[in-house]
Structure formats: C-alpha cells, structure tokens
Design a protein around this motif. Structure first.
Motif, PDB file in Angstrom:
ATOM      1  N   LEU A   1      25.178  23.557  70.490  1.00 49.14           N
ATOM      2  CA  LEU A   1      24.208  22.598  70.591  1.00 49.14           C
ATOM      3  C   LEU A   1      24.294  22.178  72.235  1.00 49.14           C
ATOM      4  O   LEU A   1      23.342  21.917  72.837  1.00 49.14           O
ATOM      5  CB  LEU A   1      24.348  21.294  69.718  1.00 49.14           C
ATOM      6  CG  LEU A   1      24.073  21.610  68.361  1.00 49.14           C
ATOM      7  CD1 LEU A   1      24.412  20.353  67.571  1.00 49.14           C
ATOM      8  CD2 LEU A   1      22.856  21.881  68.047  1.00 49.14           C
ATOM      9  N   GLY A   2      25.644  22.070  72.782  1.00 49.62           N
ATOM     10  CA  GLY A   2      25.575  21.702  74.099  1.00 49.62           C
ATOM     11  C   GLY A   2      25.137  22.671  74.892  1.00 49.62           C
ATOM     12  O   GLY A   2      24.690  22.248  76.001  1.00 49.62           O
ATOM     13  N   THR A   3      24.988  24.109  74.543  1.00 49.52           N
ATOM     14  CA  THR A   3      24.176  24.934  75.404  1.00 49.52           C
ATOM     15  C   THR A   3      22.811  24.883  75.500  1.00 49.52           C
ATOM     16  O   THR A   3      22.202  25.287  76.297  1.00 49.52           O
ATOM     17  CB  THR A   3      24.504  26.423  75.068  1.00 49.52           C
ATOM     18  OG1 THR A   3      24.271  26.610  73.705  1.00 49.52           O
ATOM     19  CG2 THR A   3      25.980  26.818  75.207  1.00 49.52           C
ATOM     20  N   LEU A   4      22.193  24.169  74.236  1.00 52.21           N
ATOM     21  CA  LEU A   4      20.955  23.974  74.477  1.00 52.21           C
ATOM     22  C   LEU A   4      20.567  22.680  75.031  1.00 52.21           C
ATOM     23  O   LEU A   4      19.232  22.610  75.639  1.00 52.21           O
ATOM     24  CB  LEU A   4      20.425  23.914  72.811  1.00 52.21           C
ATOM     25  CG  LEU A   4      20.541  24.905  72.001  1.00 52.21           C
ATOM     26  CD1 LEU A   4      20.292  24.446  70.540  1.00 52.21           C
ATOM     27  CD2 LEU A   4      19.828  26.168  72.250  1.00 52.21           C
ATOM     28  N   ALA A   5      21.349  21.903  75.082  1.00 49.82           N
ATOM     29  CA  ALA A   5      21.039  20.267  75.867  1.00 49.82           C
ATOM     30  C   ALA A   5      20.937  20.503  77.301  1.00 49.82           C
ATOM     31  O   ALA A   5      21.938  21.333  77.845  1.00 49.82           O
ATOM     32  CB  ALA A   5      22.078  19.314  75.354  1.00 49.82           C
ATOM     33  N   ARG A   6      20.234  19.909  77.908  1.00 45.96           N
ATOM     34  CA  ARG A   6      20.031  20.095  79.390  1.00 45.96           C
ATOM     35  C   ARG A   6      21.008  18.597  80.141  1.00 45.96           C
ATOM     36  O   ARG A   6      21.117  18.849  81.361  1.00 45.96           O
ATOM     37  CB  ARG A   6      18.965  19.943  80.115  1.00 45.96           C
ATOM     38  CG  ARG A   6      17.912  20.928  79.486  1.00 45.96           C
ATOM     39  CD  ARG A   6      16.455  20.986  80.101  1.00 45.96           C
ATOM     40  NE  ARG A   6      15.588  21.916  79.670  1.00 45.96           N
ATOM     41  CZ  ARG A   6      15.563  23.148  79.939  1.00 45.96           C
ATOM     42  NH1 ARG A   6      16.684  23.895  80.583  1.00 45.96           N
ATOM     43  NH2 ARG A   6      14.762  24.069  79.131  1.00 45.96           N
ATOM     44  N   SER A   7      21.305  17.768  79.357  1.00 48.55           N
ATOM     45  CA  SER A   7      22.066  16.552  79.795  1.00 48.55           C
ATOM     46  C   SER A   7      22.924  16.033  78.631  1.00 48.55           C
ATOM     47  O   SER A   7      22.500  16.389  77.499  1.00 48.55           O
ATOM     48  CB  SER A   7      21.104  15.415  80.267  1.00 48.55           C
ATOM     49  OG  SER A   7      20.268  14.871  79.322  1.00 48.55           O
TER      50      SER A   7
END
Length: 168
Positions: free
Chosen positions: A71-77
């Motif tokens: 999920l961290g790789t999907l989020a931009r911030s």
C-alpha cells in the motif's frame, strides 16, 4: 527515497528490514502479553501450543507488513497512505471474523475474505488458543499466510524497484 539510493543496500534488504524490525518487537510483546497478562494476571488457560501460536503470529506479521509496504508503494504521500490504510485495514479487520462471526456474513464476503491475512490469523488463533488445535488442523492457515505475504512482498519489491529506478 533519496537517502535509500545512496546506501549500499538492495531493495530486498530494505524491505526485509522493514518487515522484521517491527515484527520482532510485536512478536515479543505478544509473547509477553500472553504469558504475563493472559495466563498470569487474568489466569486464563491457553489450550494449545503457545509456540505454534507465535509462529502463526510471525507469519501474520509478515503478511500484514507486506500488505502495508505494498500500500505504501501505491500512495504518493503520507496522508494518502494513512487514508489508504484506513480504507483497506479497517474493513479487513471487521470482516475477518474477529468481531463478527464469518458464518453470519454472505457467502461471497466469506469467500473474498479468504484473500485477507486477518481472516486466516483469526481462524488459527482461535483454533490454537481456545480449542487446543495442533499444526495438523491449522496448516492451511499457515500456508495461506505464507502465500499472501509472499505475494504482497513480491509485488511490493517489483513496485519498489520501479520507484527507485525512476528516481535514479
């Protein structure tokens, strides 16, 4: 990310350290809480093997941390990551069977929730701690947690390598 690029470590090493650094702390806290609070202070008997439960807990930590990294790789911030975590993890927890029995859910939801690590952890934790189940009864949950964790870890690694490659 810029700090990670100058370090002499691979993306796999970065992700592995993220998964197990906090995982070990949570595992030790779980073991201590089970022994000191549950068995000691409250005097609640544990029917099954504490070691087997802790192995299942370690696999659950691997799977959920891998999901978090994905999920961290999907989020931009960070704010977007926080919202994404609430949108994903809260329903996973509510539908896992820990607060509401899975049997009372529609069959489609029960089937879909087999892709969630929380569901398998609830099943194995209840089986081991309450019913005294051994490995022969919970091995499917162990396999499911390994597969879910490995899938999210691999997908995260691919996305993480792409992110590092685009920054270089």
């Amino acid at each position: 990310m810029e700090h990670l690029l100058v370090m002499p470590v691979t993306p796999f090493e970065i992700m592995s350290s993220k998964v197990w650094a906090m995982g070990i702390v949570v595992l030790l806290a779980t073991a201590g809480s089970l022994r000191i609070v549950v068995q000691g202070v409250l005097g609640v008997p544990v029917e099954g093997s504490v070691t087997l439960f802790l192995v299942g807990t370690a696999l659950h930590l691997f799977a959920t941390t891998s999901l978090g990294i994905f999920l961290g790789t999907l989020a931009r911030s960070m704010p977007q990551f926080g919202l994404l975590m609430m949108l994903i993890l809260l329903p996973l927890q509510i539908l896992s069977g820990s607060t509401t029995p899975r049997e009372s859910m529609p069959e489609l939801v029960q089937f879909l929730m087999l892709a969630a690590p929380n569901t398998h952890f609830v099943i194995l934790a209840q089986s081991i701690l309450y019913r005294g189940a051994g490995f022969t009864l919970v091995w499917l949950q162990f396999i499911a947690l390994i597969l879910i964790g490995a899938t999210f870890f691999a997908a995260s690694l691919v996305r993480f390598r792409k992110a590092i490659g685009s920054m270089a």
